[in-house]
Design an enzyme around this catalytic site. Structure first.
Site, PDB file in Angstrom:
ATOM      1  CB  CYS A  58      13.734   3.499  27.261  1.00 24.35           C
ATOM      2  SG  CYS A  58      14.842   4.554  26.373  1.00 24.35           S
ATOM      3  CB  CYS A  61      15.389   6.202  29.253  1.00 22.79           C
ATOM      4  SG  CYS A  61      14.114   6.602  28.095  1.00 22.79           S
TER       5      CYS A  61
END
Length: 430
Positions: A58, A61
């Site tokens: 991600c 993230c």
């Protein structure tokens, strides 16, 4: 003599167990890495722990990670430390499922083992300022003008601030506990006339409600009984008129009052700003309702859910229940006269008298529909359904929405450039 010996042995075992549990995690100013084997133990070992549910692939993230690394030592040094941990939710799906994690990254704050969604900022310094609210005293005692100023500055702009001037802290202590997650509470024991001028009250006791980010404040002179005081605090958790966007819509998630929503072409235009002033006056007299506004230019997708777009006669006013339904008042489709104040009054009168037409929010909450049916990993099925939806729309047979999103689903499913820039949730489908 045997009984005391046995009790001593049990005490030693108990203390050893506690120590071994605390020693299981190395708290050294770094983010803890958790998995399914130690997640529950970590949550029960710390009074306050912020958990980052992430996925290795991600992008959001990866951008969030260094911000958490920077915040960790500051939060660990607080009088009431806050631990930061992370778990690979894409790998440890049982934990992710248990806490309804369906987007990356998702942040949850666990307070004494109880989780709550983290809606705050994700930049390190702002994250620290935001989280300090949850470990602060229920009611802070202030003893000077300087202390009041420092408290307001340190509180920041994320939460409303209630300052009791000439109040005993016991008067608001119960409500401060009840709304601890939503507001700051303090009591000024000693203050000057300058403070009274600054906060615009002329007698004591008085409770001042501040909304720093909106530059709004309200004064309450009593009666300081639970019913009246509780109503004032609850009604002032939000500003008089709320500009609706991704962040403020989250604040309305648990709001029980219906929302009087005004949709304008551009909320920054002078005409819209004048209308907002009229809405504030109406909001002051109708505290049982929440008043909000949105510009088509600012959030076109959201406005379109209520049938408002560039071709609509604006401003438009409706009453939204925060879910799938909204109400228009018959005979008042728009606020297009020169006397908008009177039109607002007639709209509210018509709504209260029931002269309304119930409507459904326009369009499907497509991602909510997909997630509810099949889950987020079925990429091929998603592609297939998208293709089928496009085919159905092309032949004109998809007039009815599949599922209409609630205010929470709107927040989770809509995306914006501003949200992305603040490291907002990245959908698993991405």
């Amino acid at each position: 003599m045997r009984l005391p010996i046995i009790m001593l042995m049990l005490l030693c075992i108990s203390k050893t167990g506690i120590c071994s549990k605390a020693d299981e995690f190395k708290v050294d100013g770094k983010v803890l890495e958790l998995d399914e084997s130690n997640f529950d133990s970590a949550i029960s070992s710390f009074d306050y722990i912020l958990v980052d549910f992430y996925a290795p692939w991600c992008g959001h993230c990866k951008r969030l990670s260094p911000q958490l690394d920077e915040a960790v030592p500051v939060l660990a040094a607080l009088k009431e430390p806050i631990v930061i941990a992370k778990i690979n939710a894409d790998k440890f799906t049982r934990v992710a499922s248990k806490y309804d994690v369906d987007a990356y990254p998702t942040l949850k704050l666990f307070m004494h083992g109880v989780s709550m969604e983290y809606y705050g900022p994700r930049k390190a310094d702002l994250l620290v300022q935001y989280l300090k609210k949850f470990v602060a005293p229920d009611v802070t005692i202030l003893s000077s003008d300087t202390a009041i100023r420092d408290f307001v500055e340190a509180a920041g702009t994320f939460f409303p601030i209630y300052i009791g001037f000439g109040l005993n802290e016991t008067v608001i202590s119960n409500l401060a506990v009840k709304y601890k997650k939503k507001a700051w509470f303090c009591v000024a024991k000693d203050f000057s006339d300058d403070a009274m001028v600054l906060y615009d009250f002329d007698k004591v006791p008085a409770l001042v409600a501040l909304h720093p980010s909106y530059k709004q404040q309200s004064i309450f002179y009593g009666p300081f009984e639970d019913e009246f005081l509780g109503d004032f605090i609850k009604q002032n958790l939000l500003p008089l008129v709320v500009p609706l966007n991704h962040e403020t819509l989250k604040l309305l998630k648990d709001e029980e009052r219906k929302i009087v929503l005004t949709i304008t072409a551009d909320e920054n235009e002078d005409q819209s700003q004048n209308l907002i002033k009229l809405l504030k006056a109406a909001a002051s007299a109708n505290r049982d309702l929440v008043f909000g506004y949105v510009g088509v230019k600012q959030w076109e997708d959201f406005a379109d859910k209520f049938g408002a777009n560039e071709k609509t006669k604006l401003p438009k006013m409706i009453v939204w229940n925060g879910d799938e339904d909204y109400f228009s008042v018959i005979g008042i489709e728009s606020l297009d006269s020169d006397d908008q104040g009177s039109e607002i009054s007639r709209f509210l009168e018509g709504y209260r008298e029931g002269r309304t037409e119930r409507k459904r929010v326009k369009g499907p909450s497509f991602m909510g529909f997909i997630n509810s049916l099949i889950g987020i990993r079925s990429v091929y099925i998603i592609v297939f359904i998208v293709a089928m939806m496009m085919l159905i729309q092309s032949i004109g047979k998809d007039d009815e929405p599949l599922r209409v999103g609630s205010r929470d689903e709107v927040v989770r499913n809509e995306s914006s450039d501003a949200e992305s820039s603040q490291y907002g949730p990245e959908k698993k489908e991405d």
